[in-house]
Design a protein around this motif. Structure first.
Motif, PDB file in Angstrom:
ATOM      1  N   MET A  68       0.857  -1.193   0.000  1.00  0.00           N
ATOM      2  CA  MET A  68       0.000   0.000   0.000  1.00  0.00           C
ATOM      3  C   MET A  68       0.894   1.243   0.000  1.00  0.00           C
ATOM      4  O   MET A  68       1.701   1.442   0.893  1.00  0.00           O
ATOM      5  N   ASP A  69       0.744   2.051  -1.039  1.00  0.00           N
ATOM      6  CA  ASP A  69       1.583   3.235  -1.238  1.00  0.00           C
ATOM      7  C   ASP A  69       1.188   4.331  -0.245  1.00  0.00           C
ATOM      8  O   ASP A  69       0.020   4.723  -0.151  1.00  0.00           O
ATOM      9  N   LEU A  70       2.188   4.838   0.489  1.00  0.00           N
ATOM     10  CA  LEU A  70       1.891   5.907   1.459  1.00  0.00           C
ATOM     11  C   LEU A  70       1.402   7.173   0.766  1.00  0.00           C
ATOM     12  O   LEU A  70       0.587   7.911   1.319  1.00  0.00           O
ATOM     13  N   PHE A  71       1.890   7.427  -0.442  1.00  0.00           N
ATOM     14  CA  PHE A  71       1.443   8.625  -1.152  1.00  0.00           C
ATOM     15  C   PHE A  71      -0.040   8.507  -1.508  1.00  0.00           C
ATOM     16  O   PHE A  71      -0.794   9.490  -1.436  1.00  0.00           O
ATOM     17  N   VAL A  72      -0.461   7.292  -1.885  1.00  0.00           N
ATOM     18  CA  VAL A  72      -1.876   7.079  -2.193  1.00  0.00           C
ATOM     19  C   VAL A  72      -2.720   7.249  -0.934  1.00  0.00           C
ATOM     20  O   VAL A  72      -3.814   7.834  -0.964  1.00  0.00           O
ATOM     21  N   LEU A  73      -2.204   6.759   0.199  1.00  0.00           N
ATOM     22  CA  LEU A  73      -2.914   6.949   1.465  1.00  0.00           C
ATOM     23  C   LEU A  73      -3.009   8.431   1.818  1.00  0.00           C
ATOM     24  O   LEU A  73      -4.016   8.890   2.365  1.00  0.00           O
ATOM     25  N   GLU A  74      -1.956   9.172   1.510  1.00  0.00           N
ATOM     26  CA  GLU A  74      -1.970  10.612   1.761  1.00  0.00           C
ATOM     27  C   GLU A  74      -3.051  11.289   0.913  1.00  0.00           C
ATOM     28  O   GLU A  74      -3.760  12.195   1.379  1.00  0.00           O
ATOM     29  N   THR A  75      -3.190  10.825  -0.324  1.00  0.00           N
ATOM     30  CA  THR A  75      -4.233  11.355  -1.208  1.00  0.00           C
ATOM     31  C   THR A  75      -5.617  11.030  -0.641  1.00  0.00           C
ATOM     32  O   THR A  75      -6.512  11.883  -0.585  1.00  0.00           O
ATOM     33  N   PHE A  76      -5.789   9.775  -0.215  1.00  0.00           N
ATOM     34  CA  PHE A  76      -7.067   9.356   0.385  1.00  0.00           C
ATOM     35  C   PHE A  76      -7.398  10.206   1.606  1.00  0.00           C
ATOM     36  O   PHE A  76      -8.527  10.680   1.772  1.00  0.00           O
ATOM     37  N   LEU A  77      -6.422  10.418   2.467  1.00  0.00           N
ATOM     38  CA  LEU A  77      -6.667  11.177   3.694  1.00  0.00           C
ATOM     39  C   LEU A  77      -7.008  12.629   3.373  1.00  0.00           C
ATOM     40  O   LEU A  77      -7.854  13.249   4.044  1.00  0.00           O
ATOM     41  N   ALA A  78      -6.380  13.184   2.337  1.00  0.00           N
ATOM     42  CA  ALA A  78      -6.673  14.574   1.951  1.00  0.00           C
ATOM     43  C   ALA A  78      -8.120  14.711   1.492  1.00  0.00           C
ATOM     44  O   ALA A  78      -8.818  15.669   1.857  1.00  0.00           O
ATOM     45  N   VAL A  79      -8.599  13.734   0.711  1.00  0.00           N
ATOM     46  CA  VAL A  79      -9.989  13.772   0.248  1.00  0.00           C
ATOM     47  C   VAL A  79     -10.940  13.631   1.440  1.00  0.00           C
ATOM     48  O   VAL A  79     -11.952  14.345   1.546  1.00  0.00           O
ATOM     49  N   ALA A  80     -10.605  12.729   2.351  1.00  0.00           N
ATOM     50  CA  ALA A  80     -11.456  12.513   3.521  1.00  0.00           C
ATOM     51  C   ALA A  80     -11.511  13.756   4.397  1.00  0.00           C
ATOM     52  O   ALA A  80     -12.570  14.100   4.937  1.00  0.00           O
ATOM     53  N   GLU A  81     -10.390  14.442   4.556  1.00  0.00           N
ATOM     54  CA  GLU A  81     -10.349  15.621   5.415  1.00  0.00           C
ATOM     55  C   GLU A  81     -10.962  16.840   4.738  1.00  0.00           C
ATOM     56  O   GLU A  81     -11.632  17.650   5.394  1.00  0.00           O
ATOM     57  N   GLU A  82     -10.718  16.971   3.446  1.00  0.00           N
ATOM     58  CA  GLU A  82     -11.262  18.123   2.719  1.00  0.00           C
ATOM     59  C   GLU A  82     -12.721  17.914   2.318  1.00  0.00           C
ATOM     60  O   GLU A  82     -13.419  18.873   1.986  1.00  0.00           O
ATOM     61  N   ARG A  83     -13.168  16.637   2.314  1.00  0.00           N
ATOM     62  CA  ARG A  83     -14.527  16.260   1.910  1.00  0.00           C
ATOM     63  C   ARG A  83     -14.833  16.749   0.503  1.00  0.00           C
ATOM     64  O   ARG A  83     -15.959  17.133   0.181  1.00  0.00           O
ATOM     65  N   SER A  84     -13.765  16.715  -0.319  1.00  0.00           N
ATOM     66  CA  SER A  84     -13.917  17.173  -1.699  1.00  0.00           C
ATOM     67  C   SER A  84     -12.706  16.735  -2.514  1.00  0.00           C
ATOM     68  O   SER A  84     -11.565  16.914  -2.073  1.00  0.00           O
ATOM     69  N   PHE A  85     -12.947  16.144  -3.704  1.00  0.00           N
ATOM     70  CA  PHE A  85     -11.836  15.735  -4.577  1.00  0.00           C
ATOM     71  C   PHE A  85     -11.107  16.955  -5.116  1.00  0.00           C
ATOM     72  O   PHE A  85      -9.882  16.953  -5.234  1.00  0.00           O
ATOM     73  N   SER A  86     -11.851  18.010  -5.421  1.00  0.00           N
ATOM     74  CA  SER A  86     -11.230  19.194  -6.007  1.00  0.00           C
ATOM     75  C   SER A  86     -10.369  19.917  -4.970  1.00  0.00           C
ATOM     76  O   SER A  86      -9.247  20.363  -5.274  1.00  0.00           O
ATOM     77  N   ARG A  87     -10.870  20.061  -3.748  1.00  0.00           N
ATOM     78  CA  ARG A  87     -10.087  20.737  -2.713  1.00  0.00           C
ATOM     79  C   ARG A  87      -8.861  19.906  -2.327  1.00  0.00           C
ATOM     80  O   ARG A  87      -7.784  20.442  -2.047  1.00  0.00           O
ATOM     81  N   ALA A  88      -9.017  18.571  -2.308  1.00  0.00           N
ATOM     82  CA  ALA A  88      -7.871  17.704  -2.029  1.00  0.00           C
ATOM     83  C   ALA A  88      -6.814  17.849  -3.124  1.00  0.00           C
ATOM     84  O   ALA A  88      -5.608  17.889  -2.841  1.00  0.00           O
ATOM     85  N   ALA A  89      -7.262  17.971  -4.368  1.00  0.00           N
ATOM     86  CA  ALA A  89      -6.324  18.138  -5.478  1.00  0.00           C
ATOM     87  C   ALA A  89      -5.545  19.445  -5.334  1.00  0.00           C
ATOM     88  O   ALA A  89      -4.324  19.491  -5.550  1.00  0.00           O
ATOM     89  N   ALA A  90      -6.247  20.503  -4.945  1.00  0.00           N
ATOM     90  CA  ALA A  90      -5.578  21.793  -4.756  1.00  0.00           C
ATOM     91  C   ALA A  90      -4.580  21.726  -3.604  1.00  0.00           C
ATOM     92  O   ALA A  90      -3.471  22.263  -3.683  1.00  0.00           O
ATOM     93  N   ARG A  91      -4.961  21.041  -2.530  1.00  0.00           N
ATOM     94  CA  ARG A  91      -4.070  20.903  -1.361  1.00  0.00           C
ATOM     95  C   ARG A  91      -2.800  20.121  -1.703  1.00  0.00           C
ATOM     96  O   ARG A  91      -1.708  20.451  -1.223  1.00  0.00           O
ATOM     97  N   LEU A  92      -2.951  19.118  -2.551  1.00  0.00           N
ATOM     98  CA  LEU A  92      -1.814  18.270  -2.916  1.00  0.00           C
ATOM     99  C   LEU A  92      -1.081  18.762  -4.164  1.00  0.00           C
ATOM    100  O   LEU A  92      -0.105  18.158  -4.580  1.00  0.00           O
ATOM    101  N   HIS A  93      -1.579  19.853  -4.735  1.00  0.00           N
ATOM    102  CA  HIS A  93      -0.987  20.413  -5.968  1.00  0.00           C
ATOM    103  C   HIS A  93      -1.000  19.385  -7.097  1.00  0.00           C
ATOM    104  O   HIS A  93      -0.012  19.184  -7.817  1.00  0.00           O
ATOM    105  N   ARG A  94      -2.148  18.711  -7.221  1.00  0.00           N
ATOM    106  CA  ARG A  94      -2.335  17.732  -8.282  1.00  0.00           C
ATOM    107  C   ARG A  94      -3.644  18.044  -8.995  1.00  0.00           C
ATOM    108  O   ARG A  94      -4.464  18.830  -8.518  1.00  0.00           O
ATOM    109  N   THR A  95      -3.854  17.403 -10.135  1.00  0.00           N
ATOM    110  CA  THR A  95      -5.114  17.606 -10.850  1.00  0.00           C
ATOM    111  C   THR A  95      -6.191  16.732 -10.228  1.00  0.00           C
ATOM    112  O   THR A  95      -5.888  15.701  -9.607  1.00  0.00           O
TER     113      THR A  95
END
Length: 310
Positions: free
Chosen positions: A1-28
């Motif tokens: 299990m990739d820690l970076f993928v887990l970080e992405t998952f946690l960002a979405v869970a905390e931001e409650r939004s795919f778009s806001r998580a993308a902005a936080r992680l500087h990804r599309t």
């Protein structure tokens, strides 16, 4: 299990939004969505309610969020611990020495401790002949020996030059002499160390060359015991100069020069040639080198070449 993928998952869970998580992680946003889809496929579980627009977690997602946070916190703890090791705020330095070579360590360990008070020091007492094996078996990182290790896997650095000294008690008949001949020592009772060593063999051979008997009437297990017994007037001894500095300065023992028994002893630090030394061990070598440069002879720092060298 990739820690970076887990970080992405946690960002979405905390931001409650795919778009806001993308902005936080500087990804599309598509990249974030792809990472979550990959994680769900790997786990065989749906992590977010697809009917919800606010990134609501499923039961499986809620369970994973707890463990993802722990794993990422552990990663942070590991990074902090490694930083502390690099900056010498934590760590352990393990060394091996015998009764004699440990005396060399005391002043340099004092200097090292002053510079690195948070590093734990562990000096293992060992027979000199076993120290190279301790180094090679990773039981210790650095060993202090009075001979040149002949194993090609060991690197050695000369750090101290010592010499064998003939000592007597102040009341001994030879105490008033500046120098004596080895032939005058045939009737003396030598207090000897009961552990065989290259230096002991050199002394025995020197007496044989000069056709002089060597009487070792008493053998004791430690240099400290030998010194005390000589002080009591029970005989004479040949001991490393490093071990009798305080006694010679105080007058408890007297040194008498014996030209035929002038044997130099070099103390060496030995460590694995191919090893990646810990930050604590590398710092120790730097302290030893700087200490030798500042103090001068008999301290030194000379890497040996060839077998057992660099």
């Amino acid at each position: 299990m990739d820690l970076f993928v887990l970080e992405t998952f946690l960002a979405v869970a905390e931001e409650r939004s795919f778009s806001r998580a993308a902005a936080r992680l500087h990804r599309t946003q598509p990249a974030v969505s792809q990472a979550i889809a990959k994680l769900e496929s790997e786990l065989g579980e749906v992590l977010f309610e697809r009917s919800s627009r606010d990134g609501t977690l499923t039961d499986a997602g809620a369970v994973l969020r707890e463990y993802a946070a722990k794993l990422l916190n552990l990663r942070g703890d590991a990074e902090t611990a490694l930083t502390e090791l690099r900056e010498l705020h934590r760590g352990k330095l393990s060394l091996a020495a015998n009764e004699y070579t440990c005396l060399y360590l005391l002043p340099v360990l004092d200097e090292y401790r002053r510079q690195n008070p948070r590093i734990k020091l562990a000096v293992r007492r060992e027979l000199a002949s076993r120290i190279p094996d301790d180094v090679l078996s990773h039981a210790v990182e650095i060993g202090v020996v009075s001979f040149r290790p002949d194993d090609s896997q060991i690197r050695s650095v000369v750090v101290y030059r010592d010499e064998l000294q003939f000592v007597v008690s102040p009341s001994h008949a030879l105490a008033g002499r500046d120098e004596v001949s080895i032939r005058e020592l045939g009737s003396q009772n030598f207090i000897a160390h009961n552990v065989a060593s290259p230096q002991r063999q050199k002394v025995i051979q020197a007496f044989k060359r000069h056709k002089t008997p060597l009487q070792m009437g008493v053998e004791l297990p430690t240099i400290e015991a030998i010194k005390r017994f000589v002080e009591m007037g029970n005989g004479v001894a040949l001991v490393p100069g490093l071990t009798v500095k305080s006694e010679l300065e105080s007058g408890a023992l007297v040194r008498v020069r014996v030209q035929e028994l002038q044997f130099e002893r070099k103390l060496r630090l030995a460590y694995r040639k191919q090893a990646s030394l810990s930050h604590a061990a590398r710092s120790f070598l730097e302290v030893v080198e700087a200490y030798a440069e500042r103090r001068g002879d008999p301290f030194c720092f000379v890497a040996e070449r060839g077998v057992g060298g660099v």
